[in-house]
Design an enzyme around this catalytic site. Structure first.
Site, PDB file in Angstrom:
ATOM      1  N   ASP A  47     -18.640 -41.622   4.922  1.00 13.85           N
ATOM      2  CA  ASP A  47     -17.334 -41.267   5.478  1.00 13.85           C
ATOM      3  C   ASP A  47     -16.968 -39.858   5.031  1.00 13.85           C
ATOM      4  O   ASP A  47     -16.899 -39.585   3.819  1.00 13.85           O
ATOM      5  CB  ASP A  47     -16.254 -42.248   5.000  1.00 13.85           C
ATOM      6  CG  ASP A  47     -16.424 -43.636   5.592  1.00 13.85           C
ATOM      7  OD1 ASP A  47     -16.380 -43.756   6.819  1.00 13.85           O
ATOM      8  OD2 ASP A  47     -16.609 -44.584   4.808  1.00 13.85           O
ATOM      9  N   LYS A 237     -25.944 -19.834 -23.229  1.00 16.58           N
ATOM     10  CA  LYS A 237     -24.619 -19.824 -23.866  1.00 16.58           C
ATOM     11  C   LYS A 237     -23.606 -19.542 -22.771  1.00 16.58           C
ATOM     12  O   LYS A 237     -23.588 -18.455 -22.186  1.00 16.58           O
ATOM     13  CB  LYS A 237     -24.542 -18.754 -24.952  1.00 16.58           C
ATOM     14  CG  LYS A 237     -23.271 -18.834 -25.777  1.00 16.58           C
ATOM     15  CD  LYS A 237     -23.283 -17.810 -26.886  1.00 16.58           C
ATOM     16  CE  LYS A 237     -22.127 -18.063 -27.848  1.00 16.58           C
ATOM     17  NZ  LYS A 237     -20.814 -18.109 -27.178  1.00 16.58           N
ATOM     18  N   SER A 711      -4.397  16.140  -1.024  1.00 17.58           N
ATOM     19  CA  SER A 711      -5.263  14.971  -0.839  1.00 17.58           C
ATOM     20  C   SER A 711      -6.722  15.390  -0.877  1.00 17.58           C
ATOM     21  O   SER A 711      -7.605  14.553  -1.052  1.00 17.58           O
ATOM     22  CB  SER A 711      -4.957  14.290   0.502  1.00 17.58           C
ATOM     23  OG  SER A 711      -5.362  15.121   1.577  1.00 17.58           O
ATOM     24  N   GLY A 715      -3.753  16.434   3.908  1.00 14.13           N
ATOM     25  CA  GLY A 715      -2.354  16.256   3.561  1.00 14.13           C
ATOM     26  C   GLY A 715      -2.046  16.475   2.101  1.00 14.13           C
ATOM     27  O   GLY A 715      -2.839  17.063   1.348  1.00 14.13           O
ATOM     28  N   HIS A 717      -0.231  14.481  -1.502  1.00 12.62           N
ATOM     29  CA  HIS A 717       0.208  13.255  -2.166  1.00 12.62           C
ATOM     30  C   HIS A 717       1.391  13.585  -3.063  1.00 12.62           C
ATOM     31  O   HIS A 717       1.283  14.438  -3.945  1.00 12.62           O
ATOM     32  CB  HIS A 717      -0.923  12.655  -3.012  1.00 12.62           C
ATOM     33  CG  HIS A 717      -2.028  12.073  -2.208  1.00 12.62           C
ATOM     34  ND1 HIS A 717      -3.289  11.842  -2.714  1.00 12.62           N
ATOM     35  CD2 HIS A 717      -2.080  11.660  -0.909  1.00 12.62           C
ATOM     36  CE1 HIS A 717      -4.051  11.321  -1.777  1.00 12.62           C
ATOM     37  NE2 HIS A 717      -3.348  11.210  -0.681  1.00 12.62           N
ATOM     38  N   ARG A 783     -14.051  15.726  -1.923  1.00 11.85           N
ATOM     39  CA  ARG A 783     -13.989  15.031  -0.642  1.00 11.85           C
ATOM     40  C   ARG A 783     -15.261  15.295   0.170  1.00 11.85           C
ATOM     41  O   ARG A 783     -15.821  16.390   0.120  1.00 11.85           O
ATOM     42  CB  ARG A 783     -12.771  15.475   0.166  1.00 11.85           C
ATOM     43  CG  ARG A 783     -11.434  15.276  -0.549  1.00 11.85           C
ATOM     44  CD  ARG A 783     -11.228  13.870  -1.108  1.00 11.85           C
ATOM     45  NE  ARG A 783     -11.235  12.832  -0.117  1.00 11.85           N
ATOM     46  CZ  ARG A 783     -10.140  12.346   0.463  1.00 11.85           C
ATOM     47  NH1 ARG A 783      -8.950  12.797   0.118  1.00 11.85           N
ATOM     48  NH2 ARG A 783     -10.236  11.395   1.372  1.00 11.85           N
TER      49      ARG A 783
END
Length: 850
Positions: A47, A237, A711, A715, A717, A783
């Protein structure tokens, strides 16, 4: 009908006066339990039951369950069952509906992969099973041309867990270890424990029942190196809690190392203990919670142990199920086995532990400890335990058991703390004490200073521990000299014991790279620094992995001449040189902070991939920390870069940008800054500058410090220091408020619209990056775009019409930091502004309409 009324058919078929089956009334777990019961009724069948809508939706599977995806099994939809039926194992009496024996063949959690309510209606249920036997993805498909309308097919899918078409599942119950035939013949057949009793009589075992509460645990001594020996056996362990387990009078019992009753915390284990078909049993072992990969997860175990509300515990027993790994059999019914050889005890232990379920037999390996240790290191497990195969069970610490750590942990008395600094709350670090192990432990012996631990705490734990330390404060140090002196150090009575993970002992007796894991229940005088056991024969020295950061010059580097920015002439070697040069400026932003890599092994024009999880091949000296990801519902081993060597190693992997969390490991839910990411997309950069200056002006008016960096892409930040005073949700609300005020002031050039197509050429002020696990590119990070630009911290006077993001590159940035002499953004890490005052001033400004 759903809910309680859907059990009417179930109840109408049964007599509550005759059958022991449950009749409903228990609260559903809400965690999605599933159970497969094997039922020897008129016809033997299985079941399958899935928790839905407060009941167990049920299907009878006449021909059993197959792991072969091509083997489709008929599944007949039957009446709903109460949720507590998931634990039913027993005999349904003759004359009752479904008369015969029922065992719990498997149990666990099911996860619907599509809408289950809709699936029931449409005739297709797709789901994952996480049981002790059944793992992977399954489908229930309704047969549309069925005469009864109740016929479905149960099919194993090929996706999910690895598929072994020839897999054979154990037929025994995951609770009692009995087959359905054995359960059905219990009244007239031989007792299940009879083979064990006969063997104990042959061995001359002592006739005396073992009282669990009177057992003194056998403890292992520490050894530094692995070894191989034919007279020893070796076990893994495990990273769990040591506990005694007992079964007697249809009750399960779990006792901690300190003798406290932990039975209610792990109902899935105690449930199996009480179903064992023996009149008495005493086991020694360790309780563990596994992660998604099947490895012990101490973090998940801690979550379980901290729960106290019964409903929370019940849900966690399904979502984060515990397993008890038994490694020794101390008592069986009226026999005391402790004087028997270990190998005999383990042979008998295997006979009484079910082959699958919450109780698990701890496998051992004879003779070859070196090979096991090497495998443990590769799997990044805790270590191994060596035990003399012919040894008796001796209470206390013995050289017959040796623990050999791959990652070292120890228990230390908390003897004091340092006062918090900066944004820290509660305390700065815990002072730790330890005693040198002696042949006879003396509770009055003094503690030696073992150093301090300041990582591994979240904000709630800092507060919780401070409350526990406060009533223990004393004037003098409970230590033998030398120890730190000064007003910043506060001493306490050595009553609390901390489990601490660390790399090694330094020459002056302090811990190197300690990380707090938990408080444990044990007497403080048992916290001893053990010298390596010397009672065993001298063995060949194995090769040991180095776990301290090597000199940067010794880190193997590869493909240094490979072009990474081909148009600009920058190579992989230039990238590594840049990160090594800029390291003193970059590392303060990375310290104690989860780190995510984006790797470009073939440069910026090649394939790239995002890497959160530290790979298995990372050197041991690289620091990683395990954090549970709510989004992906799994634990992730994040890199933590705290030194130049790690930075160079990561750069050599082809890592170009480094992304970081806004919060640190010590307070993961409280960010150090609120970020506003000014994303221009199609907007001119001059608009970005104008918006940044407007934010600066607004923050200056309300006396709120604010910092700015490029950034490194298109842009800026904007970073507002929080000093750990806000949680992520509050930080996001602050960012949203400021963003909307600026949009109101500059509606023609600023927007908070997330969809780029709807921004109408405006600068997007993104405040949604303020979330747990959300990332920003680290200051000074490179980047992967042409020119090799860098995310550059700026002074506000530089944010003007002459600002160009492309002027800050891996070539120009080292010259810039030498000229600046100090980082203009670094104060964001420690500044603790008057946020309440700033918000009050902002509120007053809004009321004035200015």
């Amino acid at each position: 009908m759903e809910g309680p009324d859907s059990l009417r058919e179930y109840r109408d078929k049964r007599s509550g006066e005759r059958t022991t089956e449950p009749f409903g009334g228990e609260v559903a777990t809400g965690a999605g339990i599933f159970v497969v019961q094997k039922h020897a009724a008129t016809r033997l069948h299985y079941d399958l039951r899935l928790e839905m809508s407060g009941v167990l939706k049920s299907w009878a599977v006449p021909k059993g369950i197959s792991a072969d995806p091509s083997d489709k099994k008929l599944a007949v939809h039957v009446e709903d069952h109460p949720v507590e039926y998931a634990e039913f194992e027993g005999i349904i009496p003759e004359g009752e509906y479904g008369a015969g024996a029922v065992i719990v063949w498997d149990i666990g959690r099911w996860l619907p992969l599509e809408d289950p309510e809709e699936g029931l209606k449409s005739g297709k249920l797709l789901f994952e099973l996480r049981g002790h036997k059944l793992r992977g993805v399954w489908t229930l498909v309704k047969i549309k041309k069925s005469d009864t309308g109740k016929d479905w097919l149960l099919i194993r899918e090929r996706k999910g867990a690895p598929v072994r078409e020839d897999e054979v599942y154990p037929e025994e119950s995951v609770f009692s270890g009995l087959t359905v035939e054995q359960l059905g013949s219990l009244d007239g057949g031989p007792a299940p424990g009879e083979p064990v009793r006969r063997r104990l009589e042959e061995l001359g075992a002592r006739r005396a029942a073992v009282e669990p509460g009177a057992v003194k645990l056998m403890l292992a001594k520490t050894r530094d190196e692995a070894f191989s020996d034919p007279e020893w056996l070796f076990e893994l362990k495990l990273d769990g809690y040591r506990m005694l387990a007992a079964s007697a009078d249809r009750r399960g019992l779990l006792l901690t190392r300190n003798g406290n009753d932990a039975t209610a915390s792990f109902p899935e284990v105690s449930r199996s203990l009480k179903r064992l078909p023996y009149s008495g049993l005493v086991l020694d072992g360790e309780i563990v919670v596994h992660d998604e990969a099947g490895l012990p997860s101490f973090q998940r175990l801690q979550k379980r142990a901290r729960l106290s509300r019964p409903l929370d515990v019940a849900a966690a027993s399904v979502q984060l199920p515990a397993t008890y790994y038994a490694f020794d059999l101390l008592g069986f019914e009226d026999f005391d086995l402790r004087h028997l050889p270990l190998l005999e005890r383990k042979r008998l232990l295997r006979m009484v532990i079910p082959p699958a379920g919450p109780l698990r037999y701890t496998e051992h390996f004879l003779e070859d400890g070196d090979a096991l240790y090497e495998q443990v290191q590769q799997m990044r497990l805790e270590g191994i335990v060596a035990k003399r195969a012919d040894g008796s069970y001796l209470g206390g610490r013995s050289g017959q058991w040796l623990k050999i750590h791959a990652a070292r942990t120890g228990f230390f008395a908390v003897v004091g703390f340092t006062r918090p600094k900066g944004v820290r709350s509660g305390f700065g670090a815990l002072h730790l004490g330890v005693r040198v192990a002696a042949p006879v432990a003396e509770e009055t012996a003094g503690f030696l200073y073992a150093g301090r631990v300041g990582t591994g705490f979240d904000e709630s734990r800092l507060s919780e521990l401070r409350d526990q330390l406060e009533p223990l404060i004393r004037e003098d140090a409970p230590l033998e000299p030398p120890f730190p002196a000064g007003a910043e150090h506060q001493w306490v009575e050595p009553e609390l014991v901390a489990r601490v993970r660390f790399k090694e002992w330094t020459d002056d007796g302090h811990l190197r790279q300690p990380v707090f894991e938990e408080l444990v229940e044990m007497p403080a005088h048992e916290c001893t620094r053990e010298e390596p056991a010397d009672s065993e024969p001298t063995l060949t020295e194995p090769v040991r992995m180095e776990d301290r950061s090597p000199p940067v010059e010794e880190i193997p580097l590869s493909n240094l001449d490979k072009p990474f920015w081909p148009e600009d002439g920058f190579t992989k070697g230039d990238l590594i040189d840049y990160y090594r040069t800029i390291g003193p400026w970059l590392l303060p932003y990375l310290e104690d902070r989860p780190l995510v890599l984006t790797r470009y092994p073939d440069g910026i024009h090649g394939k790239s991939f995002f890497q959160k999880h530290a790979p298995h091949f990372a050197p041991e000296w690289i620091r990683t920390e395990t954090i549970f990801s709510e989004g992906s519902e799994r634990e992730i081993d994040y890199f933590i870069s705290g030194d130049e060597a790690t930075l160079v190693y990561l750069a050599n992997l082809g890592t170009i940008p480094l992304h970081i969390w806004s919060s640190r490991l010590s307070s993961l839910d409280r960010p150090d800054w609120c970020v506003l990411d000014l994303d221009p997309k199609e907007a001119p950069f001059s608009d970005v500058v104008m918006i940044a200056r407007a934010i600066h002006r607004l923050c200056r008016e309300i006396d709120l410090p604010v910092f700015v960096k490029t950034s490194g892409s298109t842009g800026l930040h904007i970073l507002i220091p929080l000093g750990g005073q806000l949680e992520y949700g509050q930080s996001r609300s602050l960012g949203a408020l400021l963003a909307r005020l600026i949009v109101g002031e500059l509606p023609d050039i600023a927007t908070t619209e997330r969809q780029p197509a709807r921004r109408e050429g405006k600068v997007y002020i993104d405040y949604l990056q303020n979330g747990r696990g959300r990332l920003i590119v680290a200051p000074y990070s490179v980047r992967p775009i042409q020119g090799a630009p860098v995310s550059a911290p700026l002074r506000w006077k530089e944010v003007g019409t002459k600002l160009e993001i492309g002027q800050y590159t891996i070539r120009s940035m080292p010259r810039r930091v030498r000229a600046l002499k100090e980082d203009p953004v670094l104060p964001v890490l420690e500044t603790r502004p008057d946020l309440l005052g700033a918000l009050e001033r902002l509120h007053a400004r809004l009321e004035d309409g200015t």
